[in-house]
Every structure is written in structure tokens, then in C-alpha cells.
Design a protein around this motif. Structure first.
Motif, PDB file in Angstrom:
ATOM      1  N   LEU A 284       0.883  -1.187  -0.079  1.00 26.52           N
ATOM      2  CA  LEU A 284       0.139   0.175   0.059  1.00 26.52           C
ATOM      3  C   LEU A 284       1.012   1.136   0.050  1.00 26.52           C
ATOM      4  CD1 LEU A 284      -2.828  -0.720   2.473  1.00 26.52           C
ATOM      5  CD2 LEU A 284      -3.231  -0.412   0.055  1.00 26.52           C
ATOM      6  N   GLN A 285       0.496   2.177  -0.937  1.00 30.01           N
ATOM      7  CA  GLN A 285       1.285   3.295  -0.937  1.00 30.01           C
ATOM      8  C   GLN A 285       0.822   4.494   0.080  1.00 30.01           C
ATOM      9  OE1 GLN A 285       1.549   6.329  -4.524  1.00 30.01           O
ATOM     10  NE2 GLN A 285       3.159   5.328  -4.738  1.00 30.01           N
ATOM     11  N   GLU A 286       1.720   5.057   0.725  1.00 31.17           N
ATOM     12  CA  GLU A 286       1.309   6.052   1.811  1.00 31.17           C
ATOM     13  C   GLU A 286       1.315   7.491   1.149  1.00 31.17           C
ATOM     14  OE1 GLU A 286       0.483   5.350   4.733  1.00 31.17           O
ATOM     15  OE2 GLU A 286       1.199   2.888   4.198  1.00 31.17           O
ATOM     16  N   SER A 287       0.681   8.410   1.783  1.00 29.98           N
ATOM     17  CA  SER A 287       0.514   9.890   1.163  1.00 29.98           C
ATOM     18  C   SER A 287       1.782  10.438   0.710  1.00 29.98           C
ATOM     19  CB  SER A 287       0.055  10.723   2.168  1.00 29.98           C
ATOM     20  OG  SER A 287       0.582  10.901   3.380  1.00 29.98           O
ATOM     21  N   ASP A 288       2.869  10.035   1.271  1.00 28.27           N
ATOM     22  CA  ASP A 288       4.071  10.489   0.923  1.00 28.27           C
ATOM     23  C   ASP A 288       5.048   9.905   0.051  1.00 28.27           C
ATOM     24  OD1 ASP A 288       4.916   8.273   2.150  1.00 28.27           O
ATOM     25  OD2 ASP A 288       6.234   9.071   3.715  1.00 28.27           O
ATOM     26  N   GLY A 289       4.233   8.685  -0.744  1.00 29.54           N
ATOM     27  CA  GLY A 289       4.564   8.030  -1.772  1.00 29.54           C
ATOM     28  C   GLY A 289       5.331   6.941  -1.542  1.00 29.54           C
ATOM     29  N   THR A 290       5.855   6.530  -0.036  1.00 24.14           N
ATOM     30  CA  THR A 290       6.371   5.266   0.166  1.00 24.14           C
ATOM     31  C   THR A 290       5.517   4.350   0.076  1.00 24.14           C
ATOM     32  OG1 THR A 290       6.294   5.734   2.605  1.00 24.14           O
ATOM     33  CG2 THR A 290       8.410   6.656   1.333  1.00 24.14           C
ATOM     34  N   ASN A 291       5.874   3.023   0.281  1.00 22.02           N
ATOM     35  CA  ASN A 291       5.105   1.921   0.227  1.00 22.02           C
ATOM     36  C   ASN A 291       5.404   1.033   1.354  1.00 22.02           C
ATOM     37  OD1 ASN A 291       3.514   1.487  -2.443  1.00 22.02           O
ATOM     38  ND2 ASN A 291       5.465   2.441  -3.109  1.00 22.02           N
ATOM     39  N   ASN A 292       4.618   0.304   1.869  1.00 24.03           N
ATOM     40  CA  ASN A 292       4.687  -0.505   3.219  1.00 24.03           C
ATOM     41  C   ASN A 292       4.003  -2.136   2.614  1.00 24.03           C
ATOM     42  OD1 ASN A 292       5.680   1.084   4.955  1.00 24.03           O
ATOM     43  ND2 ASN A 292       3.825   2.178   5.454  1.00 24.03           N
ATOM     44  N   THR A 293       4.796  -3.263   3.112  1.00 25.83           N
ATOM     45  CA  THR A 293       4.068  -4.279   2.842  1.00 25.83           C
ATOM     46  C   THR A 293       3.135  -4.786   4.028  1.00 25.83           C
ATOM     47  OG1 THR A 293       5.815  -5.038   1.611  1.00 25.83           O
ATOM     48  CG2 THR A 293       4.484  -6.808   2.425  1.00 25.83           C
ATOM     49  N   TRP A 294       1.941  -5.128   3.576  1.00 27.90           N
ATOM     50  CA  TRP A 294       0.865  -5.601   4.704  1.00 27.90           C
ATOM     51  C   TRP A 294       0.531  -7.154   4.325  1.00 27.90           C
ATOM     52  CZ3 TRP A 294      -1.581  -2.265   8.210  1.00 27.90           C
ATOM     53  CH2 TRP A 294      -1.378  -0.880   8.326  1.00 27.90           C
ATOM     54  N   THR A 295      -0.080  -7.605   5.473  1.00 35.34           N
ATOM     55  CA  THR A 295      -0.603  -8.988   5.376  1.00 35.34           C
ATOM     56  C   THR A 295      -2.141  -8.840   5.792  1.00 35.34           C
ATOM     57  OG1 THR A 295      -0.041  -9.839   7.516  1.00 35.34           O
ATOM     58  CG2 THR A 295       1.543 -10.378   5.541  1.00 35.34           C
ATOM     59  N   VAL A 296      -2.780 -10.103   5.327  1.00 35.84           N
ATOM     60  CA  VAL A 296      -4.112 -10.125   5.761  1.00 35.84           C
ATOM     61  C   VAL A 296      -4.405 -11.595   5.762  1.00 35.84           C
ATOM     62  CG1 VAL A 296      -5.535  -9.863   3.387  1.00 35.84           C
ATOM     63  CG2 VAL A 296      -6.498  -9.198   5.482  1.00 35.84           C
ATOM     64  N   PRO A 297      -5.435 -11.819   6.550  1.00 40.40           N
ATOM     65  CA  PRO A 297      -5.728 -13.503   6.241  1.00 40.40           C
ATOM     66  C   PRO A 297      -6.560 -13.556   5.131  1.00 40.40           C
ATOM     67  CG  PRO A 297      -6.408 -12.614   8.725  1.00 40.40           C
ATOM     68  CD  PRO A 297      -5.844 -11.479   7.766  1.00 40.40           C
ATOM     69  N   GLY A 302     -10.848 -10.860   9.977  1.00 37.08           N
ATOM     70  CA  GLY A 302      -9.544 -10.564  10.239  1.00 37.08           C
ATOM     71  C   GLY A 302      -9.232  -8.977  10.451  1.00 37.08           C
ATOM     72  N   THR A 303      -7.837  -8.893  10.507  1.00 39.02           N
ATOM     73  CA  THR A 303      -7.340  -7.500  10.599  1.00 39.02           C
ATOM     74  C   THR A 303      -6.339  -7.335   9.731  1.00 39.02           C
ATOM     75  OG1 THR A 303      -8.524  -7.354  12.674  1.00 39.02           O
ATOM     76  CG2 THR A 303      -6.638  -5.486  11.991  1.00 39.02           C
ATOM     77  N   PRO A 304      -6.009  -6.387   8.626  1.00 36.66           N
ATOM     78  CA  PRO A 304      -4.640  -6.164   8.253  1.00 36.66           C
ATOM     79  C   PRO A 304      -3.550  -5.707   9.193  1.00 36.66           C
ATOM     80  CG  PRO A 304      -6.344  -4.751   6.980  1.00 36.66           C
ATOM     81  CD  PRO A 304      -7.282  -5.541   8.405  1.00 36.66           C
ATOM     82  N   THR A 305      -2.387  -6.293   8.947  1.00 39.57           N
ATOM     83  CA  THR A 305      -0.994  -6.143   9.810  1.00 39.57           C
ATOM     84  C   THR A 305      -0.047  -5.805   9.132  1.00 39.57           C
ATOM     85  OG1 THR A 305      -1.784  -8.034  11.117  1.00 39.57           O
ATOM     86  CG2 THR A 305       0.413  -7.275  11.096  1.00 39.57           C
ATOM     87  N   LEU A 306       0.614  -4.657   9.422  1.00 38.29           N
ATOM     88  CA  LEU A 306       1.733  -4.107   8.856  1.00 38.29           C
ATOM     89  C   LEU A 306       3.119  -4.979   8.966  1.00 38.29           C
ATOM     90  CD1 LEU A 306       3.237  -1.864   7.228  1.00 38.29           C
ATOM     91  CD2 LEU A 306       3.975  -0.673   9.756  1.00 38.29           C
ATOM     92  N   TYR A 307       3.470  -5.488   7.798  1.00 41.88           N
ATOM     93  CA  TYR A 307       4.270  -6.652   7.750  1.00 41.88           C
ATOM     94  C   TYR A 307       5.841  -6.138   7.962  1.00 41.88           C
ATOM     95  CZ  TYR A 307       6.322 -11.347   7.070  1.00 41.88           C
ATOM     96  OH  TYR A 307       7.093 -12.561   6.966  1.00 41.88           O
ATOM     97  N   ILE A 308       6.047  -5.427   6.700  1.00 39.53           N
ATOM     98  CA  ILE A 308       7.357  -4.775   6.517  1.00 39.53           C
ATOM     99  C   ILE A 308       7.248  -3.630   6.041  1.00 39.53           C
ATOM    100  CG2 ILE A 308       9.653  -5.192   5.358  1.00 39.53           C
ATOM    101  CD1 ILE A 308       9.209  -8.038   4.809  1.00 39.53           C
ATOM    102  N   PRO A 309       7.931  -2.425   6.862  1.00 39.79           N
ATOM    103  CA  PRO A 309       7.616  -1.161   6.526  1.00 39.79           C
ATOM    104  C   PRO A 309       8.667  -0.829   5.286  1.00 39.79           C
ATOM    105  CG  PRO A 309       8.911  -1.289   8.438  1.00 39.79           C
ATOM    106  CD  PRO A 309       8.565  -2.667   8.211  1.00 39.79           C
ATOM    107  N   ASN A 310       8.350   0.237   4.569  1.00 39.18           N
ATOM    108  CA  ASN A 310       8.911   0.965   3.552  1.00 39.18           C
ATOM    109  C   ASN A 310       9.666  -0.098   2.568  1.00 39.18           C
ATOM    110  OD1 ASN A 310       9.395   3.324   4.713  1.00 39.18           O
ATOM    111  ND2 ASN A 310      10.652   2.692   6.188  1.00 39.18           N
ATOM    112  N   ALA A 311       8.732  -0.880   2.002  1.00 40.67           N
ATOM    113  CA  ALA A 311       8.949  -2.325   0.950  1.00 40.67           C
ATOM    114  C   ALA A 311       7.671  -2.646   0.305  1.00 40.67           C
ATOM    115  CB  ALA A 311       9.435  -3.273   1.893  1.00 40.67           C
ATOM    116  N   ASN A 312       7.855  -3.157  -0.855  1.00 41.55           N
ATOM    117  CA  ASN A 312       6.675  -3.702  -1.603  1.00 41.55           C
ATOM    118  C   ASN A 312       7.286  -4.970  -2.570  1.00 41.55           C
ATOM    119  OD1 ASN A 312       7.836  -2.804  -3.921  1.00 41.55           O
ATOM    120  ND2 ASN A 312       6.141  -1.143  -4.295  1.00 41.55           N
ATOM    121  N   SER A 313       6.330  -5.337  -3.564  1.00 41.59           N
ATOM    122  CA  SER A 313       6.823  -6.758  -4.305  1.00 41.59           C
ATOM    123  C   SER A 313       7.138  -7.838  -3.354  1.00 41.59           C
ATOM    124  CB  SER A 313       7.932  -6.235  -5.265  1.00 41.59           C
ATOM    125  OG  SER A 313       7.573  -5.168  -6.210  1.00 41.59           O
ATOM    126  N   PRO A 314       6.247  -8.158  -2.492  1.00 37.12           N
ATOM    127  CA  PRO A 314       6.608  -9.318  -1.707  1.00 37.12           C
ATOM    128  C   PRO A 314       6.502 -10.585  -2.504  1.00 37.12           C
ATOM    129  CG  PRO A 314       4.459  -8.564  -1.276  1.00 37.12           C
ATOM    130  CD  PRO A 314       5.083  -7.940  -2.184  1.00 37.12           C
TER     131      PRO A 314
END
Length: 316
Positions: A284-297, A302-314
């Protein structure tokens, strides 16, 4: 169980008035250790940090990162094969680099366009990629993509899926507005799924690499990702069938065609990846343009969980 995933950190830049993703070149954290190859043993998770192939402890994905010098805009790894879409240079020129587990180049293919998606089959044999040739958003009108597949065993390369014979509702189909994107491979290294857009539709298609055919299955499926057990796909579905309204992350049972919206209600413009049969990862891309990797069941609850900050293309 495979304990690695591959992601890339990105930022946003205005290019010709259009917001596009590019690899952030900022310095890595002081806790990072520079290495010549990513550590892949034990419970390490392979990622891209600031556009460089790296790894972290799967049990501590926000912890110290083992960072290499290998740069990619998009990357994916499976069975020791790494697909690296290298950054765009002059005149949109870039390349696909096929790397082994030691980051040695096995092959490069010159490409033109902005890196967008890439996948490697579970065996490490097949590689698929998508680039934007014109435009930078699937929600915009008039965009154009280029999607190809490489068989690393035979060297057979299809530079564009538009070379294949397409069937819509089992009838041969040709149109000037056809675009493909988001390849995901089945276990047999021959069949694959992807998205085909044409005439206002965005179909899930099943392809046969050997037969050079593509057939539509169902509408409103984008960026499919096949589950490890081969029974479901995770994908993004345009809200009310309109990409300009955003996308809902969903799964579909390939046998029953049962669709399950996942408990991530934010718009997800990504090709999701299965970490296992129960967990889906995405950026997911944040308002400042950076991306974070999230996970979801991979369930309605369930609830989305921030998995790896400042990262994408898992990649699992």
C-alpha cells in the motif's frame, strides 16, 4: 516451508506531471549489514530495501536487514531464481535480469517501459513480467502494457502475450485495445493466469504457454496470484467494476468461482502474493509516496497487519 519473500522499497516522483513509482536511493538504516548476496538460510526473509535485494529474519521482519548492492524496481524469487526488473534509463529503456541465488546474472533481456509486475513459477523455471508502455495507472484511460514470459530452461521467450491466440467466451478474439498484465504460474510450468483488458472488460484468463492460447474465465479480476495449493487466486477487484473507484482485495475459488472479499477495505493497487495458504501479502502506498507491505488473512474475517515497512513486491 519456504521462509523468504522479496520486496522493494519505493517512493513517488512526479515525472512529466504523472505520479509514478521509482526506487528510493536514500541511505539504508545504520543497522543494515551490506552483503554480496542475500542470506537465505533458516528463517530469513528475502526482500528489497531501498531498491536493493536484502533479507531479514522472518520472525522479526522489522529488524536488521542484510543488504546487497543488487538494484531492482520490481523483483520476485522462487526456487533460487530471481527476476529483477531493472530501473528505467534513457528513453524508457530497462531490462529483465535473471539472477541465481548468489545474485549471479544468468541472462538479461532488454525491455522498454516502466517496470510494473513480475513473477517466477514455483519451480523457478518460468518468469513473467509486465511493464507500462504508455501511462502509469490501471485506473486511467488509454494506458498500454507489455507482458512477456521467459522459459529459463529452454530459453523460449515470448515478448508479448498479444502473440498468443485469444478466446473470449470460447470464440477467437482480436481487438486493437487488448492489454495483458499480472502473470501467475501453475505448478506444471505451462499454464498460467493473467488479466486481459478489452472493450471495458478486465478478464481473468488462463493461458497455455505451449499451445500459445489464452481463454477468458471471468470478468473483473486484475493481477491474479495463485495460492500455493493451486485452488484459489488472490486478486484486486475494481469497486463496482470501475477502477477509478479503487480496488478491493479478494480471493476466488477456481473450481466453484466463489468470491471472498478480504478484510482489507483500503484500495489495493498491487498484485498480491501468498505467504502461505492462509495469508496474503500486498503493498500500500502512503501519502508521502512510500510503500509498506501488509498482510491479511485469506478469509472474510481478520485484520490487516503491517508486515514490512518501506517495502513492496513481496515474494514468498
Amino acid at each position: 516451508m519456504n521462509t523468504r519473500i522479496l520486496v522493494t522499497a519505493t517512493a513517488a516522483v512526479l515525472l512529466g506531471g504523472v505520479a509514478v513509482g521509482y526506487t528510493a536511493l536514500s541511505a539504508t538504516p545504520d543497522t543494515d549489514d551490506v552483503a554480496t548476496a542475500p542470506s537465505t538460510g533458516g528463517d530469513r526473509v528475502q526482500i528489497l530495501t531501498n531498491g536493493r535485494l536484502s533479507s531479514v529474519d522472518r520472525t522479526d521482519p522489522t529488524g536488521p536487514r542484510n543488504v546487497t548492492e543488487q538494484r531492482c524496481d520490481r523483483a520476485y524469487e522462487a526456487a533460487g531464481t530471481i527476476s529483477c526488473l531493472r530501473p528505467v534509463g534513457a528513453l524508457k529503456a530497462g531490462e529483465l535480469a535473471v539472477l541465481d541465488k548468489d545474485l549471479k546474472e544468468r541472462r538479461t533481456i532488454p525491455l522498454t517501459g516502466f517496470p510494473n509486475r513480475t513473477r517466477v513459477s514455483a519451480s523457478g523455471r518460468m518468469i513473467g513480467w509486465t511493464l507500462f508502455v504508455d501511462g502509469h495507472s490501471y485506473a486511467a484511460n488509454g494506458f498500454s502494457t507489455s507482458t512477456g514470459i521467459l522459459d529459463t530452461k529452454t530459453g523460449t521467450t515470448v515478448m508479448s502475450l498479444e502473440e498468443f491466440t485469444a478466446y473470449v467466451d470460447d470464440k477467437p478474439y482480436q481487438a486493437s485495445d487488448v492489454n495483458f498484465w499480472g502473470v501467475t504460474f501453475t505448478a506444471d510450468d505451462n499454464r498460467f493466469y493473467a488479466t486481459m483488458s478489452t472493450n471495458g472488460h478486465r478478464y481473468l484468463v488462463e493461458g497455455d504457454f505451449a499451445a500459445r492460447t489464452i481463454r477468458t474465465l471471468i470478468d473483473n479480476v486484475e493481477c491474479p496470484s495463485l495460492s500455493p495449493d493451486g485452488t484459489r487466486i488472490a486478486y484486486k477487484a475494481a469497486n463496482n467494476g470501475d477502477p477509478q473507484q479503487g480496488w478491493r482485495l479478494s480471493t476466488m475459488d477456481l473450481k466453484t468461482k466463489t468470491i471472498t472479499p478480504l478484510p482489507e477495505t483500503r484500495s489495493v493497487d498491487d498484485q498480491p502474493a501468498w505467504l502461505d495458504d492462509d495469508t496474503v501479502a500486498y503493498a500500500l502506498q502512503e501519502s508521502d509516496g512510500t510503500n509498506n507491505t501488509w498482510t491479511v488473512p485469506a478469509t472474510p474475517e481478520g485484520t490487516p497487519t503491517l508486515y514490512i515497512p518501506n517495502a513492496n513486491s513481496p515474494s514468498p
